[in-house]
Design an enzyme around this catalytic site. Structure first.
Site, PDB file in Angstrom:
ATOM      1  N   ASP A 285      -0.141  -0.213  -4.850  1.00  0.00           N
ATOM      2  CA  ASP A 285      -1.455   0.196  -5.382  1.00  0.00           C
ATOM      3  C   ASP A 285      -1.511   1.642  -5.855  1.00  0.00           C
ATOM      4  O   ASP A 285      -2.494   2.054  -6.460  1.00  0.00           O
ATOM      5  CB  ASP A 285      -2.563  -0.081  -4.353  1.00  0.00           C
ATOM      6  CG  ASP A 285      -2.483   0.841  -3.141  1.00  0.00           C
ATOM      7  OD1 ASP A 285      -1.397   1.408  -2.871  1.00  0.00           O
ATOM      8  OD2 ASP A 285      -3.512   0.992  -2.456  1.00  0.00           O
ATOM      9  N   ASN A 286      -0.476   2.413  -5.560  1.00  0.00           N
ATOM     10  CA  ASN A 286      -0.370   3.789  -6.081  1.00  0.00           C
ATOM     11  C   ASN A 286       0.988   4.332  -5.666  1.00  0.00           C
ATOM     12  O   ASN A 286       1.733   3.668  -4.940  1.00  0.00           O
ATOM     13  CB  ASN A 286      -1.508   4.701  -5.576  1.00  0.00           C
ATOM     14  CG  ASN A 286      -1.755   4.627  -4.088  1.00  0.00           C
ATOM     15  OD1 ASN A 286      -2.764   4.099  -3.647  1.00  0.00           O
ATOM     16  ND2 ASN A 286      -0.806   5.118  -3.287  1.00  0.00           N
TER      17      ASN A 286
ATOM     18  N   ASP B  96       0.838  -1.207   0.000  1.00  0.00           N
ATOM     19  CA  ASP B  96       0.000   0.000   0.000  1.00  0.00           C
ATOM     20  C   ASP B  96       0.871   1.254   0.000  1.00  0.00           C
ATOM     21  O   ASP B  96       1.655   1.477   0.934  1.00  0.00           O
ATOM     22  CB  ASP B  96      -0.889  -0.032   1.259  1.00  0.00           C
ATOM     23  CG  ASP B  96      -2.078   0.896   1.157  1.00  0.00           C
ATOM     24  OD1 ASP B  96      -2.209   1.584   0.139  1.00  0.00           O
ATOM     25  OD2 ASP B  96      -2.883   0.928   2.110  1.00  0.00           O
ATOM     26  N   ASP B  97       0.756   2.041  -1.039  1.00  0.00           N
ATOM     27  CA  ASP B  97       1.446   3.349  -1.128  1.00  0.00           C
ATOM     28  C   ASP B  97       2.971   3.263  -1.248  1.00  0.00           C
ATOM     29  O   ASP B  97       3.666   4.253  -0.973  1.00  0.00           O
ATOM     30  CB  ASP B  97       1.119   4.244   0.089  1.00  0.00           C
ATOM     31  CG  ASP B  97      -0.314   4.767   0.101  1.00  0.00           C
ATOM     32  OD1 ASP B  97      -1.125   4.292  -0.719  1.00  0.00           O
ATOM     33  OD2 ASP B  97      -0.625   5.635   0.933  1.00  0.00           O
TER      34      ASP B  97
ATOM     35  N   CYS C 135      -5.991   4.069  -3.515  1.00  0.00           N
ATOM     36  CA  CYS C 135      -6.154   2.664  -3.101  1.00  0.00           C
ATOM     37  C   CYS C 135      -7.360   1.952  -3.728  1.00  0.00           C
ATOM     38  O   CYS C 135      -7.205   0.983  -4.470  1.00  0.00           O
ATOM     39  CB  CYS C 135      -6.321   2.586  -1.592  1.00  0.00           C
ATOM     40  SG  CYS C 135      -5.154   3.566  -0.632  1.00  0.00           S
TER      41      CYS C 135
ATOM     42  N   HIS D 166     -10.424  -2.490   1.911  1.00  0.00           N
ATOM     43  CA  HIS D 166     -10.710  -1.103   1.520  1.00  0.00           C
ATOM     44  C   HIS D 166     -11.581  -0.987   0.276  1.00  0.00           C
ATOM     45  O   HIS D 166     -11.426  -0.078  -0.539  1.00  0.00           O
ATOM     46  CB  HIS D 166      -9.404  -0.303   1.326  1.00  0.00           C
ATOM     47  CG  HIS D 166      -9.585   1.144   1.664  1.00  0.00           C
ATOM     48  ND1 HIS D 166      -8.629   2.100   1.440  1.00  0.00           N
ATOM     49  CD2 HIS D 166     -10.641   1.803   2.215  1.00  0.00           C
ATOM     50  CE1 HIS D 166      -9.063   3.282   1.836  1.00  0.00           C
ATOM     51  NE2 HIS D 166     -10.293   3.123   2.311  1.00  0.00           N
TER      52      HIS D 166
HETATM   53 CA    CA Z   1      -2.771   3.002  -1.493  1.00  0.00          CA
END
Ligand code: CA
Length: 532
Positions: free
Chosen positions: A339-340, A74-75, A116, A173
């Site tokens: 995811d980003n 994540d991130d 996300c 999420h």
């Molecule tokens: Ca994310």
């Protein structure tokens, strides 16, 4: 006079954008339409044939279908990973992730959505968020008026029906209410968090959010709309609380719990002699990062974010060891990604990208992520490619490598592409012609070949404010164009100066793309901002 004429022609072409413009017959373009509801594909029959033969030989040898393990951080920033120029250089070595890259295929043009929820939904359904309606993260206590999952198909669900054991471990999420949960939309098993790390830390960390944590009335209200817990459930059940996340110490340990579950799921699946499809979805390295036991100060940089990167890398190593221990290393497609882009707004609790912008924007820093495919014996070690790969392609690719391409839905538009021949054949090249970059429902930019063409731009008023203080602006008559091979930071638009030859191509692609929404209308979940 010549310039004036060409500009006029270009303006006319742009005006026609929402119409059913077609790129068919354009000698610059390579993709072919293979079905009305499918994204056009650059067809490579020879690499396709080579991969089918490779997979058939493996199945004959192993006597079982291949597994799929998606490692989704994540991130995490493009520049956080050693194999992408980060790692030791930015104070957080990533030897296990780097060994996936050196032992497999390192992709340098993998694209996510800017945040996300959009990326996760796209990856699981093969459909752009602008179609499914999951255009932005679902926040604390929000209940979308329409359940997108009531009419979406996930790769997990299709593979479960085909005899796979499927699981989602970690962050979801994608909606918390009954009917939205992972074990209700295709995953046989789920253990994780239904929301996101920051939703828990905001109710726990009095230093970060004192005006919530130290205010009993607000905390009482928060507890009514937000469940701070690790939850778990099996197919069809409602998820139950497994353990509360009621302290910062408990929050710090959640990724270790997810790793325990993933390891157990792999071992149980192998013991049951069933192929598996597992998304291991880290809560790390999304804010707020608190070091797990034994990780405080473990990174050379010493910051909690960097310690979290080291923890992620250790977990990658642990899950790869589990595949090895269970004899599944050469029977599993592993795909590592984020995811980003990094959340620039939160430094120093965020990662690094060498590109412009960050999470939330459609500049490269927001959407270009690490992408590593690893499969010893199938993917040759040491491959690298700048071929275009959209994380949505994991939907079609997962179905293809498991022999389930026929299950790709025909009643809706599918934006993903089967990239199995790109990832798995020795000299494979991408089957994707272009990547579409969206901010909620707005088509912002298109990547085509080495060019990035912005139809609209994120206008950031100060550094590190990609989410908190940005505007979306229309470009002038000429889109903003960057050659990412000579200007990867997207600093100097060379729009009509030396890309006049290319603009009609990209306009044609955009028109073809937008026209698909006419036959296949987008869903509206009510997530748009209430503005007049
Ligand atoms: Ca994310």
């Amino acid at each position: 006079m010549k310039i004036k004429l060409s500009c006029t022609a270009f303006a006319l072409a742009l005006a026609a954008l929402p119409l059913a413009a077609t790129a068919a017959g354009d000698p610059f373009l390579k993709a072919q339409m293979i079905a009305e509801n499918l994204e056009p594909v650059i067809v490579h029959p020879e690499q396709q044939k080579a991969v089918q033969e490779k997979l058939a030989a493996l199945e004959k040898h192993s006597g079982r279908k291949p597994n799929i393990l998606i490692l989704l951080v994540d991130d995490l920033g493009w520049g956080d990973v050693g194999a992408y120029g980060g790692g030791t250089a930015v104070g957080a070595p990533t030897p296990h992730i780097d060994s996936l890259a050196s032992g497999g295929l390192k992709l340098t043009s993998t694209y996510a959505q800017p945040t996300c929820t959009p990326t996760r939904s796209a990856m699981m359904t093969g459909r752009l968020p602008a179609r499914t309606g999951l255009t932005r993260p679902i926040l604390t206590g929000e209940n979308p008026k329409v359940n997108p999952w009531a009419s979406e198909q996930t790769a997990a669900g299709l593979l479960s029906a085909a005899g796979y054991r499927t699981a989602l471990s970690g962050k979801w999420h994608l909606g918390e209410p009954d009917g939205f949960q992972p074990q209700q939309v295709g995953y046989d098993e789920y253990l994780g968090i239904l929301s996101v790390s920051s939703e828990f830390s905001q109710g726990l960390d009095a230093r970060l959010v004192p005006n919530l944590v130290l205010k009993p009335e607000r905390m009482a209200a928060l507890k009514k709309v937000s469940r701070s817990a690790i939850t778990a459930g099996k197919r069809g059940e409602l998820a139950q609380v497994l353990e509360p996340i009621d302290s910062i110490e408990a929050l710090a340990q959640i990724d270790q719990k997810f790793a325990n579950f993933s390891e157990d799921f792999i071992r149980r699946s192998v013991k049951a002699q069933k192929p598996f499809y597992l998304i291991h979805s880290f809560s790390r390295v999304h804010n707020d990062n608190y070091p797990a036991k034994g990780y405080a100060g473990k990174s050379p940089a010493g910051f909690p974010y960097k310690d979290a990167v080291v923890e992620v890398d250790d977990i990658v190593g642990r899950l790869m060891q589990t595949l090895k221990d269970t004899g599944q290393l050469d029977n599993t497609l592993v795909f590592f990604t984020s995811d980003n882009g990094p959340s620039d707004d939160l430094l120093p609790d965020s990662g690094y990208t060498p590109f412009r912008g960050g999470k939330g924007s459609t500049w490269e820093g927001g959407v270009r992520v690490p992408g590593i495919a690893y499969w010893p014996g199938i993917i040759s070690a040491g491959r690298q490619s700048d071929g275009l790969f959209d994380l949505m392609d994991l939907f079609n690719t997962s179905l293809a490598v498991t022999g389930n391409s026929a299950k790709v839905p025909k009643d809706r538009y599918i934006d993903g592409i089967d990239q199995s021949s790109f990832l798995l054949s020795d000299q494979g090249v991408s089957n994707r012609e272009s990547v579409y970059m969206y901010a909620e429902r707005q088509l912002m930019a298109i990547r085509w070949e080495e060019f990035k063409v912005h139809l609209k731009v994120f206008d950031v008023k100060r550094a590190g404010a990609n989410l908190d203080e940005s505007l979306v602006s229309s470009t002038g008559m000429s889109p903003w164009v960057y050659n990412l091979y000579v200007d990867p930071k997207e600093q100097v638009s060379t729009g009509h100066r030396n890309f006049e030859w290319g603009l009609p191509r990209v306009v044609g692609i955009a028109g073809r793309h937008l026209a698909t929404f006419q036959k296949y209308p987008a869903k509206d979940l009510g997530l748009a901002k209430p503005v007049q």
